[in-house]
Every structure is written in structure tokens, then in C-alpha cells.
Design a protein around this motif. Structure first.
Motif, short mmCIF file in Angstrom:
data_model
loop_
_atom_site.label_atom_id
_atom_site.label_comp_id
_atom_site.label_asym_id
_atom_site.label_seq_id
_atom_site.Cartn_x
_atom_site.Cartn_y
_atom_site.Cartn_z
N GLY A 208 0.89 -1.08 -0.14
CA GLY A 208 -0.06 -0.07 0.18
C GLY A 208 0.73 1.28 -0.18
O GLY A 208 2.01 1.23 0.57
N PHE A 209 0.51 2.23 -0.82
CA PHE A 209 1.01 3.54 -0.73
C PHE A 209 1.40 4.49 0.29
O PHE A 209 2.29 4.89 0.63
N LEU A 210 0.33 4.03 1.51
CA LEU A 210 0.59 4.89 2.82
C LEU A 210 1.66 4.08 3.43
O LEU A 210 2.32 4.95 4.24
N VAL A 211 1.85 2.95 3.41
CA VAL A 211 2.60 2.30 4.04
C VAL A 211 4.21 2.54 3.60
O VAL A 211 5.47 2.89 4.10
N TRP A 223 18.13 8.75 7.61
CA TRP A 223 19.49 8.95 7.07
C TRP A 223 19.82 10.25 7.36
O TRP A 223 21.14 10.74 7.27
N LYS A 224 18.92 11.34 7.57
CA LYS A 224 19.36 12.82 8.01
C LYS A 224 19.75 12.72 9.39
O LYS A 224 20.10 13.92 9.90
N GLN A 225 19.79 11.53 9.96
CA GLN A 225 20.22 11.59 11.37
C GLN A 225 19.36 12.06 12.34
O GLN A 225 19.71 12.75 13.52
N LYS A 226 18.10 12.35 11.99
CA LYS A 226 17.02 13.06 13.01
C LYS A 226 16.42 12.06 13.53
O LYS A 226 15.41 12.48 14.46
N LEU A 227 16.55 10.85 13.46
CA LEU A 227 15.94 9.77 14.22
C LEU A 227 16.78 8.51 14.32
O LEU A 227 17.32 7.93 13.41
N PRO A 228 17.13 7.87 15.60
CA PRO A 228 17.86 6.83 15.65
C PRO A 228 17.34 5.58 15.15
O PRO A 228 16.23 5.39 14.90
N LYS A 229 18.25 4.79 14.53
CA LYS A 229 17.88 3.45 13.63
C LYS A 229 16.86 2.56 14.81
O LYS A 229 15.80 2.21 14.17
N LYS A 230 17.32 2.40 16.05
CA LYS A 230 16.41 1.76 16.98
C LYS A 230 15.14 2.13 17.11
O LYS A 230 14.11 1.34 17.59
N ARG A 231 14.64 3.33 16.92
CA ARG A 231 13.52 3.98 17.06
C ARG A 231 12.45 4.10 15.82
O ARG A 231 11.26 4.54 15.91
N MET A 232 13.13 3.53 14.62
CA MET A 232 12.32 3.66 13.51
C MET A 232 11.04 3.04 13.54
O MET A 232 10.04 3.52 13.26
N TRP A 233 11.35 1.62 14.14
CA TRP A 233 10.02 0.75 14.18
C TRP A 233 8.88 1.47 15.12
O TRP A 233 7.65 1.44 14.75
N THR A 234 9.23 2.08 16.18
CA THR A 234 8.46 2.77 17.04
C THR A 234 7.78 4.00 16.47
O THR A 234 6.73 4.29 16.86
N ARG A 235 8.21 4.64 15.56
CA ARG A 235 7.80 5.86 15.07
C ARG A 235 6.80 5.46 13.77
O ARG A 235 6.35 6.55 13.20
N LEU A 236 6.86 4.15 13.27
CA LEU A 236 5.95 3.98 12.22
C LEU A 236 4.37 3.91 12.71
O LEU A 236 4.16 3.85 13.95
N ARG A 237 3.53 4.16 11.78
CA ARG A 237 2.19 4.19 12.25
C ARG A 237 1.67 2.79 12.30
O ARG A 237 2.18 2.03 12.01
N VAL A 238 0.73 2.78 13.26
CA VAL A 238 0.05 1.49 13.72
C VAL A 238 -0.51 0.52 12.42
O VAL A 238 -0.14 -0.38 12.41
N GLN A 239 -1.00 1.28 11.49
CA GLN A 239 -1.51 0.68 10.05
C GLN A 239 -0.37 -0.06 9.45
O GLN A 239 -0.13 -0.95 9.16
N SER A 240 1.02 0.72 9.34
CA SER A 240 2.01 0.26 8.75
C SER A 240 2.73 -0.88 9.57
O SER A 240 3.18 -1.91 8.80
N LYS A 241 2.59 -1.03 10.72
CA LYS A 241 3.26 -2.16 11.76
C LYS A 241 2.15 -3.18 11.36
O LYS A 241 2.61 -4.41 11.01
N ILE A 242 0.96 -3.21 11.57
CA ILE A 242 -0.04 -4.07 11.06
C ILE A 242 0.00 -4.84 9.85
O ILE A 242 0.12 -6.02 9.51
N VAL A 243 0.33 -3.86 8.92
CA VAL A 243 0.37 -4.42 7.28
C VAL A 243 1.74 -5.14 7.23
O VAL A 243 1.71 -6.24 6.73
#
Length: 461
Positions: A208-211, A223-243
Motif C-alpha cells: 500500500g502507498f500509505l505504508v 538518513w538525515k540522522q534526525k531519528l535513531p535507527k532503533k526507534r524507526m519501528w516505534t515511529r511507524l504508524r500503527v497501520q504500517s506495523k499491522i501491514v
């Protein structure tokens, strides 16, 4: 207040009409174009041309003819355009046409885009649509380049590139239509390039395009180092995680299931090596959920495999993309509701968040309405084709309503009445989830939410 509510209702109704009539218009135009002499190597019945158009625009893949031998170059180009329009959707193609002509997109059209793709805001819609179009053509281009490594060597430069482009678009749009001949992908069941390229295109579009947008946004921040790699999963939307979780589980579950069910079947995977069987099982699992390319004979699958295929087809891919079925998120919500009831919880929860009750009601309604249409289609075909195996009819009907396109070698043998039922199922499956989302999202009849009736309990179970 009441006027605003009525205005919202009219807007939702107009949106549904535009989507439904838009697809119908493209289907009829495509049927006429595919029926004309310049599109065919030999005369074709209009019913077959219309069936092919429905299958292409609804990105299904069920066919009554063999495109490779039936259509001329012009016919194949028309078929490819129908697949691309069906995959992207009428709304996205209309926006692309407006952008090419540099025509301003009105507020009404922006609201239609917002409702169609389930977006939370009206801001940045044009930019979002551009990302969808650019991402689609980029991924299809990469897929075509990968296919070329095999098809150019096999068919020559010109024909090989043309075949590569066609297959990349068909795979990404989950259309399940190819121009490789009556054997389809069966001749490439042991080809890693063709198999893994196809699977990658199917899975990417099925997310899906939203994901896509959500993952891309977070990858860019990492990539811009504005977010630690280990926090990438937690910052995803709930829909993206479910998908992502549901997609991974269904692919693995289907692969293991087909691997053991078809391991000793000489008509499908029995003669392959263990590695080839695993690859063919993975391909069958991925293609069963939305695409419809057949690397092994679907008619020769065991009864258990056909039943497993029906389950995967009915679930389908994820919303906001080119996939069919009732969608992974819809099934996930029903599972979450069941878990909440068994645990005695008041609300359905997922990844530490409460799921809105309106969304849960929508999920229940979508599955029930789709189920009723599916059962109705099976019943009519069973009546019209009394001598055909019931499981094959169910397999074909499930493939149609879920816009998958896998066939137990039955569709060309059915009567015109049964083929008309399949056309209706394909059309309902393509526009159904979109229109049902617009109807049951709680936006069309907000006035009913202003009243509160006395609560009563009834016996269930």
C-alpha cells in the motif's frame, strides 16, 4: 450544522459514484478497443473482449483467451494501459492527467483524493499523488530491468524489453496477466530472476502507498540522522506495523503450507529439487494473496492447497495499493477484537493503541458484505454449472472477488452466464473495498451520531 452534514453526505455519494462509474467507463471503452479488428490476430467475441477488459482494469487476471496469441501489438498495448489504469486507480490516473495538462486541482477533487486514499488531511495531496506516481514508475522500471536479464536473452532485445515492461507493470499492478503464452509462468518455475523479481513487485505494491510513504519518511529521517535507527519501528504508524506483520506472517504461513501440501505432488512441485520447491512454494504463497501468476498448474493442486489458496486470496493484500481481497488490516482488526473479547478487555488494542470502534465496525461490515457477495456468486455458478467440481468453482469465485486471477483451468470452460458472474465479482472486488470504506467510515451519515438510543442486550453465541 445540518447543512454541513448534508453537504458531507452528498460529497461522499458523489465520490462513490465517480469511482464506480469511472471504472465502469474504462472497462466498457477497453472492451470495445480490444474487440476491434486492429487489436486481434483473429476475430474475437465481444464477450471475451469485455471479460478481458474487466480482468485487466480490475487487475485480476482471469481470462477466457490467451493474450499472447490473440492480440496484436496494438491490442497488447491497450491491454497494458488498462492494467496500468486499473492498478493506479481512476482517481490517480485522472490526477496524473491534470498534472500533465497543468490543470489546477480543485478543492472538491482534493477531498475526493483524500477520501479515496484514506488520508488524514487535505494538505500535501498533490505532492502525495506525485510520490505515488513517481514511486510506481520507478519500481516498475527497476522490475523491467531485472526481467530483461532473462527475457532479452530468450526473446531478443526489442521483444525482450517489451516483455519485460509488460510483465513489470502487470506484476506491480497485481494484474496476473502475461503475454508469455498459454503456459504463463510455468516455464519459469525454476528461474530465480523471474520468481524473485515478480515476488518483490507483488509484495511492494501489496503493502500500500500509505505504508510506502510512512516507511520512506522514517528512512529519510534516519538518513538525515534526525531519528535513531532503533526507534524507526516505534515511529511507524500503527497501520504500517499491522501491514508489515500480517504480510510477513501470511507469506511465511502460505509458503510452509504449500511446501508440505505439494511436496510429493508430481503434477506441481513433486519433480523439483528441495530448493526449487521452497522457491515455488514462496511464489505460490505470494501470488495467491493478490497477483494471480501461476508458476505451477492450479488445476492440479491438491484439494488442501486449493482451500489454503482460497483463504489467502480472500484475505488479499493491504489497503491503499493495488492489491485485492478484504485486506490484511481488516482481518487483523477482527483478530484483535476476538483477542480483546477473550481477554475481557473493553477495547481492541494494538501496539499500545486503542482501535477506534468505528473502524472495527467498518472491518466487520466489509468482511460480511464481501462474504455475502462471494457466497452469492458461488451459488449462482454452482446452479449454472451443476457438473463442475464445487472446490474449483469456489477457487475461481474467490480469485474473482479478491481480484487475484489464479484459475483452476476452469474460466474458459464456463458458460457465458457463469463468466458474467465472474465479471461482476471482479468488478465488485475492485471497487467494493473503496466504496464500502466511504459508506461505512461514518462520514456519510453523521446526523445519526447525534442521537443516542436506550441500550439493550440480546443473547448471542
Amino acid at each position: 450544522m445540518s447543512k454541513e452534514k448534508k453537504s458531507d453526505g452528498r460529497l461522499s455519494l458523489n465520490t462513490m459514484q465517480m469511482i464506480a462509474l469511472g471504472f465502469l467507463g474504462v472497462i466498457l471503452l477497453g472492451g470495445v478497443l480490444l474487440w476491434l479488428p486492429f487489436s486481434n490476430q483473429e476475430p474475437i467475441a465481444f464477450a471475451d473482449a469485455l471479460f478481458t477488459s474487466v480482468s485487466a482494469v480490475c487487475v485480476t487476471g482471469l481470462l477466457t483467451i490467451v493474450p499472447a496469441t490473440q492480440f496484436t501489438v496494438a491490442g497488447k498495448v491497450i491491454l497494458l494501459l488498462l492494467i496500468q489504469i486499473g492498478g493506479l486507480g481512476v482517481i490517480a490516473c485522472t490526477v496524473a492527467f491534470f498534472l500533465i495538462l497543468r490543470k489546477k486541482i480543485t478543492m472538491k477533487e482534493r477531498v475526493i483524493i483524500q477520501q479515496t486514499y484514506g488520508l488524514d488531511t487535505l494538505s500535501g495531496l498533490v505532492k502525495y499523488m506525485l510520490l505515488i506516481l513517481k514511486g510506481t514508475f520507478l519500481v516498475e522500471g527497476i522490475g523491467a530491468c531485472c526481467y530483461a536479464f532473462r527475457f532479452v536473452l530468450e526473446f531478443g532485445v526489442v521483444k525482450g524489453i517489451a516483455y519485460s515492461i509488460f510483465q513489470a507493470i502487470s506484476a506491480f499492478c497485481n494484474a496476473g496477466i502475461d503475454i508469455l503464452g498459454d503456459q504463463s509462468y510455468k516455464g519459469y518455475a525454476t528461474s530465480p530472476i523471474v520468481n524473485f523479481t515478480t515476488m518483490a513487485l507483488i509484495v511492494l505494491s501489496g503493502l500500500g502507498f500509505l505504508v510506502w510513504h510512512d516507511i520512506g519518511k522514517n528512512v529519510f529521517r534516519v538518513w538525515k540522522q534526525k531519528l535513531p535507527k532503533k526507534r524507526m519501528w516505534t515511529r511507524l504508524r500503527v497501520q504500517s506495523k499491522i501491514v508489515l506483520v500480517m504480510t510477513g506472517f501470511l507469506i511465511f504461513f502460505g509458503m510452509i503450507g504449500f511446501f508440505f501440501l505439494e511436496y510429493h505432488n508430481p503434477e506441481t512441485m513433486g519433480t523439483m529439487s528441495a530448493g526449487e520447491k521452497l522457491m515455488a512454494s514462496a511464489f505460490q504463497s505470494v501470488t495467491s494473496r493478490t497477483a494471480g501468476f501461476a508458476a505451477v498448474s492450479q488445476g492440479d493442486l491438491t484439494s488442501a492447497s486449493k482451500l489454503l489458496g482460497c483463504i489467502l486470496m480472500f484475505i488479499g493484500g493491504s489497503p491503499g495499493g493495488t492489491a485485492g481481497g478484504v485486506k490484511t488490516t481488516t482481518v487483523a482488526l477482527l483478530l484483535l477484537v476476538c483477542i480483546s473479547v477473550l481477554r475481557g478487555s473493553k477495547d481492541a488494542e494494538c501496539f499500545g493503541r486503542k482501535i477506534a470502534s468505528a473502524v472495527v465496525r467498518s472491518a466487520v461490515t466489509i468482511i460480511l458484505v464481501t462474504f455475502l457477495i462471494w457466497v452469492g456468486g458461488i451459488a449462482v455458478i454452482t446452479i449454472l454449472e451443476p457438473n463442475v467440481d464445487f472446490l474449483d468453482i469456489m477457487y475461481e469465485a474467490t480469485s474473482a472477488i479478491a481480484t487475484v486471477g489464479l484459475s483452476a483451468d476452469l474460466t474458459p470452460l464456463l458458460g457465458r452466464g457463469s463468466q458474467a458472474v465472474l465479471m461482476f465479482l471482479m468488478y465488485a472486488g475492485r471497487i467494493g473495498p473503496v466504496t464500502m470504506a466511504l459508506v461505512f467510515a461514518g462520514k456519510a451519515r453523521k446526523s445519526s451520531q447525534l442521537r443516542e438510543l436506550p441500550e439493550k442486550h440480546i443473547m448471542i453465541g
